[in-house]
Design a protein around this motif. Sequence first.
Motif, PDB file in Angstrom:
ATOM      1  N   ARG A 184       0.838  -1.190   0.000  1.00  0.00           N
ATOM      2  CA  ARG A 184       0.000   0.000   0.000  1.00  0.00           C
ATOM      3  C   ARG A 184       0.880   1.250   0.000  1.00  0.00           C
ATOM      4  O   ARG A 184       1.944   1.282   0.615  1.00  0.00           O
ATOM      5  CB  ARG A 184      -0.913   0.023   1.225  1.00  0.00           C
ATOM      6  N   SER A 185       0.427   2.257  -0.691  1.00  0.00           N
ATOM      7  CA  SER A 185       1.220   3.483  -0.805  1.00  0.00           C
ATOM      8  C   SER A 185       1.000   4.362   0.425  1.00  0.00           C
ATOM      9  O   SER A 185       0.502   5.491   0.344  1.00  0.00           O
ATOM     10  CB  SER A 185       0.843   4.244  -2.084  1.00  0.00           C
ATOM     11  N   ARG A 192       6.049  -1.274   8.296  1.00  0.00           N
ATOM     12  CA  ARG A 192       5.831  -2.671   8.656  1.00  0.00           C
ATOM     13  C   ARG A 192       6.766  -3.592   7.879  1.00  0.00           C
ATOM     14  O   ARG A 192       7.253  -4.595   8.411  1.00  0.00           O
ATOM     15  CB  ARG A 192       4.381  -3.077   8.397  1.00  0.00           C
ATOM     16  N   LEU A 193       7.023  -3.265   6.616  1.00  0.00           N
ATOM     17  CA  LEU A 193       7.940  -4.070   5.824  1.00  0.00           C
ATOM     18  C   LEU A 193       9.334  -4.064   6.452  1.00  0.00           C
ATOM     19  O   LEU A 193       9.965  -5.116   6.611  1.00  0.00           O
ATOM     20  CB  LEU A 193       7.997  -3.541   4.388  1.00  0.00           C
ATOM     21  N   MET A 207      16.954   1.019  -0.731  1.00  0.00           N
ATOM     22  CA  MET A 207      15.535   0.820  -1.015  1.00  0.00           C
ATOM     23  C   MET A 207      15.092   1.884  -2.017  1.00  0.00           C
ATOM     24  O   MET A 207      15.445   3.055  -1.902  1.00  0.00           O
ATOM     25  CB  MET A 207      14.728   0.944   0.283  1.00  0.00           C
ATOM     26  N   PHE A 208      14.319   1.452  -3.009  1.00  0.00           N
ATOM     27  CA  PHE A 208      13.772   2.352  -4.007  1.00  0.00           C
ATOM     28  C   PHE A 208      12.261   2.123  -4.077  1.00  0.00           C
ATOM     29  O   PHE A 208      11.807   0.976  -4.036  1.00  0.00           O
ATOM     30  CB  PHE A 208      14.393   2.088  -5.389  1.00  0.00           C
ATOM     31  N   THR A 209      11.515   3.178  -4.176  1.00  0.00           N
ATOM     32  CA  THR A 209      10.064   3.047  -4.269  1.00  0.00           C
ATOM     33  C   THR A 209       9.563   3.782  -5.509  1.00  0.00           C
ATOM     34  O   THR A 209      10.160   4.766  -5.948  1.00  0.00           O
ATOM     35  CB  THR A 209       9.363   3.612  -3.024  1.00  0.00           C
ATOM     36  N   GLY A 215      -3.243   2.684  -6.116  1.00  0.00           N
ATOM     37  CA  GLY A 215      -2.841   3.231  -4.833  1.00  0.00           C
ATOM     38  C   GLY A 215      -1.766   2.443  -4.128  1.00  0.00           C
ATOM     39  O   GLY A 215      -1.707   2.421  -2.900  1.00  0.00           O
ATOM     40  N   GLU A 216      -0.894   1.784  -4.900  1.00  0.00           N
ATOM     41  CA  GLU A 216       0.176   0.990  -4.327  1.00  0.00           C
ATOM     42  C   GLU A 216       1.533   1.551  -4.739  1.00  0.00           C
ATOM     43  O   GLU A 216       1.631   2.398  -5.625  1.00  0.00           O
ATOM     44  CB  GLU A 216       0.059  -0.471  -4.761  1.00  0.00           C
TER      45      GLU A 216
END
Length: 520
Positions: A184-185, A192-193, A207-209, A215-216
């Motif tokens: 979830r975005s 939590r991850l 980490m890259f997002t 909506g993710e």
Amino acid sequence: NKGTERAMAARSRATERLAEDLVRVVDELPFPPVAEAIRQQAAHPSASALQTVMSAARQALSSPAATWDEREIQALALAPDNDVLLASVQRRLDQRWAAVLEVVRQLRGSGHVDPTVDDSAAALHLMSVGLGMSMLTRITPRLDDPQGWTALTARLLEALAAIDPDVQPVDGQVNAWRGRVAIRSQPTALARLLRVLSLLDVQVVSMFTAVIDSGEQLVDLIMRAPASIDRQTLIQAMDSVGRDVIVGRGERQDVEDVATRVLNRCSELVRDPDAAPQAAADLVLADSWEVTDASVGADDSATVLRLQWTLERHVILRRRNAPFTRTEFSRASALLGLVAALSELRGSASDYGWSERLDDGTDVWIRLARPHDTAAVAAMHERCSPESRYHRYFTPMDTWREENLRRISGGHRGATLVATVGEAEVIALGNVFPAGEAGSSSAEIAVIVDDAWQRRGLGRKMLEHLIDVARQLGFESLTAYVLAENGGMLRLLESLDLDWTHRVDHDLGASVVCLEAAVA
């Protein structure tokens, strides 16, 4: 009646004999593998408690006897009616209880602990679930989703752990892992991850997002983990937070310095451009890749990426466990675009495009389209008049958006070309792709030119290159559909060095002219 009484007495004697046999068996019975692993973790912690219990959960589903022996379960059922058997079973349960309780305490850690969770209650829960799974998996048909079960287990265990877990430094042998997961975005999902990974003593090196649909966000991770952490444990942990999880082996440079690894990979591509398909597959954690002729093979689908590499060659990436996202499509294609840009700088860009001079002396660059051209192509269509779009797509609606934004990504057999000027401004778009069923020797061509760039010879240049590309790809004939009212395009096509024949397509009606010509 007397017959019933005799039968009941015989049954009682048989039960007594079975209980006596079970006392001897239970006293000598070794603990099953999962129970023994819990006992070893309690006495000599060699891995994270979370990993140990997650592994136990997986085995409980796939091999019930690895958790509770069938003879143990029989003894549990008969113990209330036999004091000697009850005492034997109780001794065994006490050993199990002490081990599970200690592992729960390890899981809870010494950080700030949620006071609403009772360690004994948690231990009882784990023992009860393990016993219940061992009994149910033998008779129930409803355990056909191991991924769902293991993800739920990880979620429950993560909830039991300390709110602020102690993150232990990774000592000894370590492994590098690369992972991706859709979550979830929202900041809480990302938190939590990271938390569930920290409970496994896994360090996130980078980490890259990227925001994706619905909506993710897509999260790419490079992780440094103890050698005891296996791939399945990482998948199970990440799956408890998101979906479409992929985990693959990383390289030593990943955990030392990601930037160095990226730069080294770029240097490799400069020296060996043919390594680009493998590099693109590694970039998006594809299961397999192949280089194929541009006119054959599979088109795009959820688990297939088809990428334009050169005019004659496409790269096809495949993945089983998670669909490719548009972001991953762009990343893989951008890497192939890097090779094309290097070739252009070297003056050997004929495989990727051409420099052309228009009738008014303006220089433009005609080349293979890439996914990063999507925004520029959309902007060009917005600049085009409704009449130009209607002449290209035969409808007043902007159906080009769904149709061609996919096509310019190279996700089809054939080729898509764009003409650019200045800072990569797209001023024309052209397609050549197989007409009809797979294996057809006929190709369809189509072009749209920005209104401001019409009547400068750009449309002719685009068509000439599309025809040459069709020949290179082995097509034997071309088809072009033109509105009967579009006299300018009809005259342009007739002026090309092809012998066109005209026919009416009964599906499209008399308002559309179908032109066909041999190109072999």
